[in-house]
Structures are given as C-alpha cells and as structure tokens.
Enzyme design. Structure first.
Site, short mmCIF file in Angstrom:
data_model
loop_
_atom_site.label_atom_id
_atom_site.label_comp_id
_atom_site.label_asym_id
_atom_site.label_seq_id
_atom_site.Cartn_x
_atom_site.Cartn_y
_atom_site.Cartn_z
CB VAL A 1 3.96 -7.47 1.49
CG1 VAL A 1 4.58 -8.75 0.97
CG2 VAL A 1 4.62 -6.28 0.79
CG ASP B 1 -4.10 -3.44 14.39
OD1 ASP B 1 -3.52 -3.07 13.35
OD2 ASP B 1 -5.29 -3.76 14.41
N GLY C 1 0.81 -1.21 0.00
CA GLY C 1 0.00 0.00 0.00
C GLY C 1 0.85 1.26 0.00
CD GLU D 1 -6.65 -7.22 3.15
OE1 GLU D 1 -7.84 -7.16 2.76
OE2 GLU D 1 -5.68 -7.14 2.36
CG MET D 2 -8.66 -1.62 4.81
SD MET D 2 -8.60 0.14 5.16
CE MET D 2 -10.12 0.68 4.40
N1 HPA Z 1 -8.45 -2.62 9.79
C1 HPA Z 1 -8.19 -2.49 8.48
N2 HPA Z 1 -6.98 -2.55 7.99
C2 HPA Z 1 -5.96 -2.74 8.84
C3 HPA Z 1 -6.16 -2.88 10.21
C4 HPA Z 1 -7.48 -2.82 10.70
O1 HPA Z 1 -7.74 -2.94 11.90
N3 HPA Z 1 -4.95 -3.05 10.79
C5 HPA Z 1 -4.03 -3.01 9.79
N4 HPA Z 1 -4.64 -2.83 8.61
#
Ligand code: HPA
Length: 237
Positions: free
Chosen positions: A94, A208, A26, A183-184
């Site tokens: 990644v 996290d 990203g 993630e996204m």
């Molecule tokens: N949400 C979305 N994307 C992320 C997160 C999350 O908590 N932590 C790291 N990327």
C-alpha cells in the site's frame, strides 16, 4: 525454502514468525499504525533499521505487516527475503502515487495492474529483454471486487515506478501511453514476485496530481490512506 537464511542482516524475524500474506508500506510508522489500529494481538518481529514488522490477526486471520522503505532497491531487499527466506506467498503493497492524468481524483485508488520503469533492476538481475512485470491476477481481481463492494473510487492500469522523486530525464509521455500514476516500487516488487513464483499487488492512494499540482490536505491524505489500508486488509480475508 532457505530457512537457514533467517534471521537476515535486515530482518530479525525467524522462519515461521511471518505469515504467508504480508501487507507492506514504505513508511514503518504507517505499519505501526496498521498493526495498532487493525490487528488483533500484534507481535513486533523486526525493528532493524527501524523497518518495523508485526504479525497478528485480522478478523481472525493471521497476517503480517512490514515496512519496505523508499525506492526499488529498498523494497527489493525486504520483499526478496520475505519471498525467498520466510516462505511468504503474497505481498500487498500500500502506497501513495502522483496521478498522471488531470481527471484522476485525489484520494482515489489506483490498482497497479502492471509497472513500467526507468530502473535498471531487471537488467541487474539478468533480464536482458523487455519483461513486463504484472500484478497477480487473483489479487488484482479480488482488489477490484472488494473496492466495488466498499464503494471506493478506483482505476486499474499501468503505473510508472521511477528511481527519481525529484526530476526525471524521461522523454516518454507516460500518460499518453495510458500510464495512470507514478510511484517508486511496484516494478521491483513485481519482478521479485515473478522470479520467486509468488504473488504481489500494489495498491496506491493518489496523494498528488503531477499535471494539476493539486495535493491532498493532511486530513484528506489520512482518509485516503485509511480507505486503502482497509481495502488491502479486506483482500486478505
Ligand atoms: N513521484 C514518485 N512517487 C510518488 C509521487 C510522485 O510524484 N507521489 C507520491 N509518490
């Protein structure tokens, strides 16, 4: 192959500038870090919108590394062009994710075997039923084998690609369904790979924990990222 579509409004590379295998992240500065620290003779092919892309060699093998930005619409644009206009065959993303289970360790690796999502990207492309976007099995198997050889702690399973970083309206308990992390981007990348008949894999470092609210320190985050980057690079050999 639509060679005449290059360069594109988002990518200054010409057809042939980009290797068949691309590692994406990203953050374009993470891409610069990979290019400068791991590639031999990296050549910058794109800086449109600051979305850096380089082609070089890793242990003698030609590969490219390129940023994809945040979220499904962004990775969808860059990965679409790589697969459909630049002749790219494999994309390995990644990234970082939030773990959805308390027992998943910070800094460990999640291989995104499949992705669910709250995104409407599939519908937007005309997929009107519940398509299940999956990683390429060959890349996934090689990632698992390589992680074992490198002694890295990893899990493989479903991830949730969310359109929202802050807040979520979902009533689904994703963890109860065995989903490992949030993630996204994986969902958009895997749909694009499927539609182009190409291969993709998402490798995530757990930054996290959504349940325990633990977070890595900047130092630990860097180590986790290095492990993941080295794993992705070793898969390309
Ligand atoms: N949400 C979305 N994307 C992320 C997160 C999350 O908590 N932590 C790291 N990327």
């Amino acid at each position: 192959m639509e060679k005449n579509n290059t360069p594109t409004p988002h990518n200054a590379a010409r057809y042939g500038d980009i290797a068949p295998t691309v590692i994406m992240a990203g953050d374009p500065l993470r891409i610069k870090f990979i290019a400068e620290n791991y590639l031999e003779n990296p050549v910058l092919y794109n800086e449109v919108r600051g979305m850096l892309g380089y082609t070089g060699t890793y242990k003698g093998r030609r590969i490219s590394v390129q940023g994809h930005g945040m979220g499904i619409p962004s990775i969808a644009i860059y990965s679409y062009e790589l697969f459909n206009f630049y002749g790219v065959e494999n994309i390995i993303r990644v990234g970082t994710c939030g773990a959805l289970r308390p027992e998943t360790k910070l800094g460990s690796i999640i291989l995104a075997q499949a992705s669910c999502s709250d995104s409407s990207y599939g519908e937007t492309l005309g997929i009107d039923r519940h398509f299940s976007p999956v990683a390429d099995f060959g890349l996934l198997r090689k990632a698992a084998e390589t992680a074992e050889k490198m002694g890295l702690e990893y899990e493989a399973g479903n991830v949730m690609a969310s359109d929202a970083f802050y807040g979520s309206s979902s009533k689904t308990d994703w963890a109860k369904l065995g989903v490992l992390g949030v993630e996204m981007e994986a969902y958009g990348l895997y749909i694009n790979a499927a539609m182009a008949g190409k291969k993709a894999l998402t490798i995530l470092s757990v930054s996290d924990n959504v349940v325990t609210h633990e977070e890595l320190t900047p130092q630990e985050r860097q180590t986790g990222l290095r492990n993941m980057i080295e794993l992705a690079l070793n898969i390309t050999l």
